[in-house]
Design a protein around this motif. Structure first.
Motif, PDB file in Angstrom:
ATOM      1  N   SER A 281      17.410 -11.754 -30.932  1.00  0.00           N
ATOM      2  CA  SER A 281      18.594 -11.555 -30.432  1.00  0.00           C
ATOM      3  C   SER A 281      19.514 -10.594 -30.999  1.00  0.00           C
ATOM      4  CB  SER A 281      19.099 -13.029 -31.807  1.00  0.00           C
ATOM      5  OG  SER A 281      19.253 -12.780 -33.143  1.00  0.00           O
ATOM      6  N   LEU A 282      20.907 -10.624 -30.439  1.00  0.00           N
ATOM      7  CA  LEU A 282      21.465  -9.264 -30.396  1.00  0.00           C
ATOM      8  C   LEU A 282      22.978  -9.149 -32.039  1.00  0.00           C
ATOM      9  CD1 LEU A 282      22.893  -6.874 -29.563  1.00  0.00           C
ATOM     10  CD2 LEU A 282      23.910  -8.171 -28.219  1.00  0.00           C
ATOM     11  N   LYS A 283      22.232  -8.578 -32.988  1.00  0.00           N
ATOM     12  CA  LYS A 283      23.428  -9.358 -33.685  1.00  0.00           C
ATOM     13  C   LYS A 283      24.117  -8.912 -34.213  1.00  0.00           C
ATOM     14  CE  LYS A 283      21.559 -12.390 -35.677  1.00  0.00           C
ATOM     15  NZ  LYS A 283      21.770 -14.772 -35.950  1.00  0.00           N
ATOM     16  N   SER A 284      24.267  -7.177 -33.903  1.00  0.00           N
ATOM     17  CA  SER A 284      26.068  -6.812 -33.675  1.00  0.00           C
ATOM     18  C   SER A 284      25.642  -5.451 -32.744  1.00  0.00           C
ATOM     19  CB  SER A 284      26.365  -6.615 -35.601  1.00  0.00           C
ATOM     20  OG  SER A 284      25.441  -5.796 -35.191  1.00  0.00           O
ATOM     21  N   PHE A 285      27.077  -5.559 -32.282  1.00  0.00           N
ATOM     22  CA  PHE A 285      27.661  -4.458 -31.531  1.00  0.00           C
ATOM     23  C   PHE A 285      29.605  -4.183 -30.957  1.00  0.00           C
ATOM     24  CE2 PHE A 285      27.441  -7.645 -28.045  1.00  0.00           C
ATOM     25  CZ  PHE A 285      28.292  -6.984 -26.999  1.00  0.00           C
ATOM     26  N   ASP A 286      29.462  -2.474 -31.829  1.00  0.00           N
ATOM     27  CA  ASP A 286      30.771  -2.091 -30.728  1.00  0.00           C
ATOM     28  C   ASP A 286      31.304  -2.998 -29.373  1.00  0.00           C
ATOM     29  OD1 ASP A 286      33.731  -1.310 -30.877  1.00  0.00           O
ATOM     30  OD2 ASP A 286      32.885   0.256 -31.658  1.00  0.00           O
TER      31      ASP A 286
ATOM     32  N   LYS B  21      32.785  12.829 -28.293  1.00  0.00           N
ATOM     33  CA  LYS B  21      31.970  11.730 -28.825  1.00  0.00           C
ATOM     34  C   LYS B  21      31.955  10.516 -29.501  1.00  0.00           C
ATOM     35  CE  LYS B  21      27.570  14.682 -29.615  1.00  0.00           C
ATOM     36  NZ  LYS B  21      27.583  15.553 -29.673  1.00  0.00           N
ATOM     37  N   ARG B  22      31.060   9.663 -29.378  1.00  0.00           N
ATOM     38  CA  ARG B  22      31.675   9.002 -29.902  1.00  0.00           C
ATOM     39  C   ARG B  22      29.855   7.901 -30.654  1.00  0.00           C
ATOM     40  NH1 ARG B  22      36.614   5.790 -29.711  1.00  0.00           N
ATOM     41  NH2 ARG B  22      37.801   6.146 -27.456  1.00  0.00           N
ATOM     42  N   HIS B  23      29.492   7.509 -31.382  1.00  0.00           N
ATOM     43  CA  HIS B  23      29.039   6.551 -32.141  1.00  0.00           C
ATOM     44  C   HIS B  23      28.852   5.003 -32.710  1.00  0.00           C
ATOM     45  CE1 HIS B  23      26.140  10.683 -32.811  1.00  0.00           C
ATOM     46  NE2 HIS B  23      27.539  11.755 -32.672  1.00  0.00           N
ATOM     47  N   THR B  24      27.714   4.565 -32.130  1.00  0.00           N
ATOM     48  CA  THR B  24      27.864   2.950 -32.297  1.00  0.00           C
ATOM     49  C   THR B  24      26.462   2.469 -32.423  1.00  0.00           C
ATOM     50  OG1 THR B  24      28.742   0.974 -31.721  1.00  0.00           O
ATOM     51  CG2 THR B  24      27.658   1.937 -30.057  1.00  0.00           C
ATOM     52  N   THR B  25      26.474   1.444 -33.263  1.00  0.00           N
ATOM     53  CA  THR B  25      25.406   0.782 -33.561  1.00  0.00           C
ATOM     54  C   THR B  25      24.374  -0.498 -32.901  1.00  0.00           C
ATOM     55  OG1 THR B  25      24.683   2.139 -35.230  1.00  0.00           O
ATOM     56  CG2 THR B  25      22.433   0.073 -34.819  1.00  0.00           C
ATOM     57  N   LEU B  26      23.300  -0.505 -32.071  1.00  0.00           N
ATOM     58  CA  LEU B  26      23.413  -1.635 -31.304  1.00  0.00           C
ATOM     59  C   LEU B  26      22.230  -3.028 -32.298  1.00  0.00           C
ATOM     60  CD1 LEU B  26      22.510  -1.201 -27.750  1.00  0.00           C
ATOM     61  CD2 LEU B  26      24.133  -2.610 -28.251  1.00  0.00           C
ATOM     62  N   THR B  27      22.143  -3.825 -33.088  1.00  0.00           N
ATOM     63  CA  THR B  27      21.023  -4.281 -34.313  1.00  0.00           C
ATOM     64  C   THR B  27      20.383  -5.845 -34.113  1.00  0.00           C
ATOM     65  OG1 THR B  27      22.818  -3.247 -36.222  1.00  0.00           O
ATOM     66  CG2 THR B  27      21.291  -5.339 -36.334  1.00  0.00           C
ATOM     67  N   PHE B  28      19.239  -5.988 -33.660  1.00  0.00           N
ATOM     68  CA  PHE B  28      18.734  -6.998 -32.930  1.00  0.00           C
ATOM     69  C   PHE B  28      18.199  -7.535 -34.281  1.00  0.00           C
ATOM     70  CE2 PHE B  28      19.226  -4.274 -29.698  1.00  0.00           C
ATOM     71  CZ  PHE B  28      19.084  -5.110 -28.244  1.00  0.00           C
ATOM     72  N   VAL B  29      17.604  -8.444 -34.635  1.00  0.00           N
ATOM     73  CA  VAL B  29      16.945  -9.905 -35.041  1.00  0.00           C
ATOM     74  C   VAL B  29      15.881 -10.448 -34.438  1.00  0.00           C
ATOM     75  CG1 VAL B  29      16.476 -11.047 -36.914  1.00  0.00           C
ATOM     76  CG2 VAL B  29      18.591  -9.491 -36.831  1.00  0.00           C
ATOM     77  N   TYR B  30      14.560 -10.503 -34.894  1.00  0.00           N
ATOM     78  CA  TYR B  30      13.232 -10.911 -34.784  1.00  0.00           C
ATOM     79  C   TYR B  30      13.499 -12.338 -35.426  1.00  0.00           C
ATOM     80  CZ  TYR B  30       9.673 -11.866 -31.419  1.00  0.00           C
ATOM     81  OH  TYR B  30       8.037 -11.990 -31.163  1.00  0.00           O
ATOM     82  N   ALA B  31      13.333 -13.178 -35.185  1.00  0.00           N
ATOM     83  CA  ALA B  31      13.580 -14.549 -36.468  1.00  0.00           C
ATOM     84  C   ALA B  31      12.909 -15.518 -34.688  1.00  0.00           C
ATOM     85  CB  ALA B  31      14.667 -14.408 -36.864  1.00  0.00           C
ATOM     86  N   ARG B  32      12.352 -17.150 -36.850  1.00  0.00           N
ATOM     87  CA  ARG B  32      13.410 -18.249 -35.515  1.00  0.00           C
ATOM     88  C   ARG B  32      14.362 -18.733 -35.437  1.00  0.00           C
ATOM     89  NH1 ARG B  32       7.501 -19.098 -38.539  1.00  0.00           N
ATOM     90  NH2 ARG B  32       5.672 -19.448 -36.805  1.00  0.00           N
ATOM     91  N   SER B  33      15.606 -19.049 -34.828  1.00  0.00           N
ATOM     92  CA  SER B  33      16.732 -19.411 -34.509  1.00  0.00           C
ATOM     93  C   SER B  33      17.040 -20.312 -35.586  1.00  0.00           C
ATOM     94  CB  SER B  33      16.993 -19.944 -33.416  1.00  0.00           C
ATOM     95  OG  SER B  33      16.223 -20.986 -32.270  1.00  0.00           O
ATOM     96  N   TRP B  34      15.962 -21.203 -35.737  1.00  0.00           N
ATOM     97  CA  TRP B  34      16.319 -22.721 -36.349  1.00  0.00           C
ATOM     98  C   TRP B  34      16.394 -22.972 -37.894  1.00  0.00           C
ATOM     99  CZ3 TRP B  34      11.424 -22.458 -33.577  1.00  0.00           C
ATOM    100  CH2 TRP B  34      10.450 -22.357 -34.373  1.00  0.00           C
ATOM    101  N   GLU B  35      15.177 -21.436 -38.254  1.00  0.00           N
ATOM    102  CA  GLU B  35      15.364 -21.946 -39.899  1.00  0.00           C
ATOM    103  C   GLU B  35      16.348 -20.807 -40.460  1.00  0.00           C
ATOM    104  OE1 GLU B  35      10.897 -20.304 -40.176  1.00  0.00           O
ATOM    105  OE2 GLU B  35      11.951 -19.029 -40.224  1.00  0.00           O
ATOM    106  N   LYS B  36      17.101 -21.735 -41.047  1.00  0.00           N
ATOM    107  CA  LYS B  36      18.314 -20.690 -42.284  1.00  0.00           C
ATOM    108  C   LYS B  36      17.852 -20.268 -42.494  1.00  0.00           C
ATOM    109  CE  LYS B  36      19.817 -26.054 -41.949  1.00  0.00           C
ATOM    110  NZ  LYS B  36      20.665 -27.399 -43.017  1.00  0.00           N
ATOM    111  N   GLU B  37      17.450 -19.984 -43.302  1.00  0.00           N
ATOM    112  CA  GLU B  37      16.909 -18.944 -44.105  1.00  0.00           C
ATOM    113  C   GLU B  37      15.868 -18.260 -44.122  1.00  0.00           C
ATOM    114  OE1 GLU B  37      17.228 -19.524 -48.647  1.00  0.00           O
ATOM    115  OE2 GLU B  37      18.715 -21.277 -48.632  1.00  0.00           O
ATOM    116  N   PRO B  38      15.471 -17.339 -42.640  1.00  0.00           N
ATOM    117  CA  PRO B  38      14.085 -17.088 -42.308  1.00  0.00           C
ATOM    118  C   PRO B  38      13.477 -15.928 -43.323  1.00  0.00           C
ATOM    119  CG  PRO B  38      16.159 -16.495 -40.678  1.00  0.00           C
ATOM    120  CD  PRO B  38      16.727 -17.220 -41.495  1.00  0.00           C
ATOM    121  N   LYS B  39      12.292 -16.416 -43.042  1.00  0.00           N
ATOM    122  CA  LYS B  39      11.484 -16.115 -44.369  1.00  0.00           C
ATOM    123  C   LYS B  39      10.487 -14.508 -43.677  1.00  0.00           C
ATOM    124  CE  LYS B  39      10.333 -19.945 -46.508  1.00  0.00           C
ATOM    125  NZ  LYS B  39       9.272 -21.169 -46.213  1.00  0.00           N
ATOM    126  N   ASP B  40       9.947 -14.734 -42.089  1.00  0.00           N
ATOM    127  CA  ASP B  40       9.403 -13.063 -41.896  1.00  0.00           C
ATOM    128  C   ASP B  40      10.034 -13.038 -40.282  1.00  0.00           C
ATOM    129  OD1 ASP B  40       7.486 -12.986 -42.876  1.00  0.00           O
ATOM    130  OD2 ASP B  40       6.412 -14.899 -42.244  1.00  0.00           O
TER     131      ASP B  40
END
Length: 140
Positions: free
Chosen positions: A66-71, A110-129
């Motif tokens: 899932s795409l978690k953050s970007f500008d 010139k600009r810098h930004t970050t794309l952040t992705f997370v690999y997880a199970r979407s239904w887990e409230k507190e994902p472990k792995d």
């Protein structure tokens, strides 16, 4: 009989339009550079404002990216899809692919930004792995 002919004509036009749109998307993306987890630093210029992020994924395990953050003032996410493996093996991994464009107003300095992705199970409230992946984007 006229109604049947009209319905066939409408169906033909809908299928034709879908094929044209799909081909246009494929043609446009074919010329965009693609990056994966081996290329975490991306440089984008105004001559090629679009790029693709392609990440290995296996949703049969319950995990997906899932795409978690970007500008959103610098980038826009225009498309996301899962591409299945070209095999008939059940549970074979494929790729998740995101298409981004740098917004025209982002160019000029010139600009810098970050794309952040997370690999997880979407239904887990507190994902472990989980895995987190960040791409550094340099806009020239």
């Amino acid at each position: 009989m006229k109604l049947k002919n009209i319905l066939h004509a409408i169906l033909f036009l809908m299928v034709s339009f879908g094929a044209i749109v799909g081909f246009a998307r494929m043609s446009a993306n074919a010329s965009m550079p693609a990056y994966d987890e081996e290329q975490l630093h991306i440089s984008v210029g105004s001559n090629q404002p679009g790029f693709i992020i392609k990440l290995k994924s296996n949703p049969t395990t319950g995990y997906s990216w899932s795409l978690k953050s970007f500008d959103k003032t610098l980038l826009e996410s225009t498309h996301h899809q899962f591409i299945a493996a070209k095999t008939k093996l059940i549970g074979a991994p494929g790729f998740e692919e995101w298409t981004f464009n740098v917004l025209p107003a982002a160019f000029g300095k010139k600009r810098h930004t970050t794309l952040t992705f997370v690999y997880a199970r979407s239904w887990e409230k507190e994902p472990k792995d989980t895995s987190t992946l960040s791409f550094g984007i340099e806009i020239k």
